[in-house]
Design an enzyme around this catalytic site. Structure first.
Site, short mmCIF file in Angstrom:
data_model
loop_
_atom_site.label_atom_id
_atom_site.label_comp_id
_atom_site.label_asym_id
_atom_site.label_seq_id
_atom_site.Cartn_x
_atom_site.Cartn_y
_atom_site.Cartn_z
N GLY A 1 -41.01 -29.30 17.42
CA GLY A 1 -40.85 -28.05 16.70
C GLY A 1 -42.10 -27.52 16.04
O GLY A 1 -42.02 -26.74 15.10
N ASP B 1 -38.63 -20.09 8.83
CA ASP B 1 -39.94 -19.43 8.78
C ASP B 1 -39.83 -17.91 8.99
O ASP B 1 -40.60 -17.31 9.74
CB ASP B 1 -40.90 -20.05 9.80
CG ASP B 1 -41.19 -21.50 9.49
OD1 ASP B 1 -40.85 -21.96 8.38
OD2 ASP B 1 -41.73 -22.21 10.37
N TYR C 1 -34.89 -24.35 3.77
CA TYR C 1 -34.70 -25.69 4.34
C TYR C 1 -35.38 -26.79 3.51
O TYR C 1 -35.47 -27.93 3.97
CB TYR C 1 -35.18 -25.74 5.79
CG TYR C 1 -36.60 -25.27 6.02
CD1 TYR C 1 -37.69 -26.07 5.74
CD2 TYR C 1 -36.84 -24.00 6.53
CE1 TYR C 1 -38.99 -25.65 5.97
CE2 TYR C 1 -38.13 -23.54 6.76
CZ TYR C 1 -39.21 -24.38 6.48
OH TYR C 1 -40.50 -23.94 6.69
N ASN D 1 -40.87 -33.76 8.92
CA ASN D 1 -42.17 -33.27 9.39
C ASN D 1 -43.24 -34.35 9.31
O ASN D 1 -44.24 -34.22 8.59
CB ASN D 1 -42.57 -32.02 8.61
CG ASN D 1 -41.96 -30.78 9.20
OD1 ASN D 1 -41.97 -30.59 10.41
ND2 ASN D 1 -41.40 -29.93 8.36
N ASP E 1 -49.62 -29.60 12.92
CA ASP E 1 -49.91 -28.23 13.33
C ASP E 1 -50.46 -27.41 12.17
O ASP E 1 -50.62 -27.90 11.05
CB ASP E 1 -48.66 -27.59 13.92
CG ASP E 1 -47.50 -27.51 12.93
OD1 ASP E 1 -47.62 -28.08 11.81
OD2 ASP E 1 -46.47 -26.90 13.25
N ASN F 1 -40.61 -34.46 13.63
CA ASN F 1 -41.44 -33.45 14.28
C ASN F 1 -42.79 -34.09 14.61
O ASN F 1 -43.52 -34.51 13.71
CB ASN F 1 -41.63 -32.26 13.34
CG ASN F 1 -42.21 -31.04 14.03
OD1 ASN F 1 -42.33 -31.00 15.26
ND2 ASN F 1 -42.57 -30.04 13.26
#
Length: 532
Positions: free
Chosen positions: A7, A115, A153, A209, A214, A243
């Site tokens: 993701g 997002d 979230y 995460n 990223d 993730n």
């Protein structure tokens, strides 16, 4: 549910990499994978555009491969940028987009509405869309299941948005949550219970995460083990989806440790699990991977101060005032050399996918380590040294001003080269993590202390220490030499010669500085021109 959600923002994984990672994780008890790469235009920005026949066939292969491994395969779509929640046209385009996935074996759809900007009433229309979508999908495939990634979230506090979702969502739609923040250093059972309470008792599915790298984290590799999750947390969740990084093969290190935790949370040993993961992922190149991973083990779950390099620099700083500094220098030299040499392990395998992913960090590691080694050579030049022979004759040497100056230039030059790099090894000079949190009243905010990491390079710290030590030495007048042989002073001639037969340990002193050498064959950490 234990698995992975691809993701991240950035180049999506290749089809072959997904197949490989699915197999690797299934061998370790993982049982779920979700396709959700944000930078697949047809997943997010162009969500209305249908996948072509070849793309649908690849999803079919993934779903079939996952099913053969006993793994759930999920497909995520992110229409939140521009969907009109109440539009019949947009709703039918949503189903039209997903129908070919259902037809080739995908029974799990993730509706990702993260997002995007929040607004009053958003939860109500999202819950209505989700309810409608679930019914529409089940008309086509009765076993279809929907998971929602909400716009809010993170956090543990109830909000009007979460209350709206809780009131409008069907009971069999699970909701994802990233913990107290986006990349949560710690997630406790109490956090999950609080989030469930905010959703009227609905147990969350943790979108974890880590080890993702990223966005602002692209310069880092997160090669440390999974940590910071209470064993009891797993009792409060519907599952955990990690993730991963943009690098699928390098991600396997952290993902393997996450698998160990999720399968046996109360028996989990992060360091032991990490060693097994390094061996499994690195195989014949495991020692090289271990060296690099030790220098890239920091990130949202582990502050860089806990890196091995920082611990070794601390040990050197603590030893600098006594005669045992050679041991501290040697330990740090060995660590830096191992990291510097790691890249050679892939020299004969330029197409190895793990080596290709690691290459930018291996190159940076060599440059950073050379700066650290130059600093250590300079440190040695600021201490008195000696050579001894088996007949007891020895000669002591003060620091040499010209040699020390040359080494100071070398350290500064190597350090300046290291500071030009964009990839993080041995800790960041500056890093930014997306530490969105809930403020005290539930509104979103940025935890600046958690988000910003500055001045945490072990190499910078070592170079500053070496140069400060050189500067302090250079500002003193030359000190007379003294020699201690097994605790007793030895006479030292004007030229530094001394006689100490049969001694086990010699300590050479000049002013406040001392160097201890044990045994006739004792060697300094680095060759030293003063010794001839």
């Amino acid at each position: 549910m234990r698995g992975v959600i691809e993701g991240f923002y950035g180049p999506p994984w290749s089809h072959a990499a997904r197949l490989t990672v699915l197999e690797f994780l299934a061998e370790r008890g993982m049982n779920a994978y979700v396709y959700a790469p944000k930078s697949d235009a047809k997943h997010r920005e162009q969500w209305r555009t249908a996948y072509d026949a070849d793309e649908i066939d690849r999803f079919r292969q993934l779903a079939h491969h996952a099913d053969g491994l006993g793994t759930r395969f999920g497909f995520a779509l992110s229409p939140g940028l521009d969907i009109d929640y109440g539009s019949d046209r947009d709703r039918h385009e949503l189903v039209d987009k997903l129908a070919p996935l259902l037809d080739v074996g995908v029974d799990w759809i993730v509706l990702a509405l993260d997002d995007i900007p929040n607004r009053p009433g958003l939860a109500d229309v999202q819950a209505d869309l989700t309810t409608w979508l679930l019914e529409a999908l089940r008309t086509r495939r009765p076993d279809a299941h929907v998971t929602l990634v909400p716009t809010e979230y993170v956090g543990t506090l109830p909000t009007s948005y979460l209350r709206g979702l809780a009131a409008g969502l069907p009971p069999d739609v699970d909701v994802m949550w990233t913990g107290p923040t986006v990349c949560s250093p710690v997630v406790r059972a109490a956090d999950a219970r609080a989030w469930a309470g905010a959703l009227a008792g609905r147990r969350p599915l943790l979108w974890d995460n880590y080890p993702v790298n990223d966005g602002t984290m692209e310069g880092s590799l997160h090669l440390g083990p999974y940590r910071g999750r209470e064993p009891e947390l797993t009792d409060e969740l519907d599952g955990v989806l990690c993730n991963p990084m943009l690098q699928p093969h390098a991600s396997q290190v952290a993902l393997a440790t996450a698998a160990d935790f999720l399968c046996e949370p109360r028996q989990y040993d992060p360091e032991a699990s990490w060693s097994r993961a390094i061996a499994a992922v690195g195989r014949s190149r495991a020692p090289a991977l271990q060296a690099l991973a030790a220098a890239c083990a920091d990130g949202p779950l582990l502050p860089p101060v806990h890196l091995e390099a920082h611990a070794l620099v601390t040990a050197l700083v603590n030893a600098a005032a006594g005669p045992d500094w050679p041991d501290a220098v040697s330990a740090l030299r060995d660590h830096l050399t191992a990291v510097q040499d790691a890249g050679r392990a892939w020299a004969d395998a330029p197409d190895d996918p793990l080596g290709v992913e690691l290459e930018p960090w291996l190159d940076t590691a060599a440059t950073e380590a050379e700066a650290g080694l130059a600093a250590l050579r300079l440190v040695q030049q600021t201490y008195p040294v000696a050579r001894t022979s088996r007949d007891g004759n020895g000669k002591a040497f003060r620091p040499d001003a010209e040699l020390a100056m040359v080494h100071a230039f070398a350290a500064v030059f190597s350090w300046s080269v290291a500071r030009r790099g964009d990839h993080v090894v041995f800790g960041p000079r500056f890093a930014f993590y997306p530490a969105v949190v809930q403020l005290g009243d539930g509104r979103p905010g940025l935890d600046v202390d958690l988000a910003v990491v500055e001045g945490q390079s072990a190499i910078d710290r070592l170079c500053r220490f070496a140069l400060a030590r050189y500067q302090a030495w250079a500002q003193r007048q030359p000190d007379p030499l003294r020699v201690d042989a097994d605790g007793a002073p030895a006479a030292v001639g004007p030229d530094g010669t001394f006689y100490a037969p049969g001694v086990r340990r010699v300590v050479i002193e000049a002013g406040p500085d001392a160097t201890g050498l044990s045994g006739v064959d004792a060697a300094l950490p680095f060759p030293d021109a003063r010794l001839g």
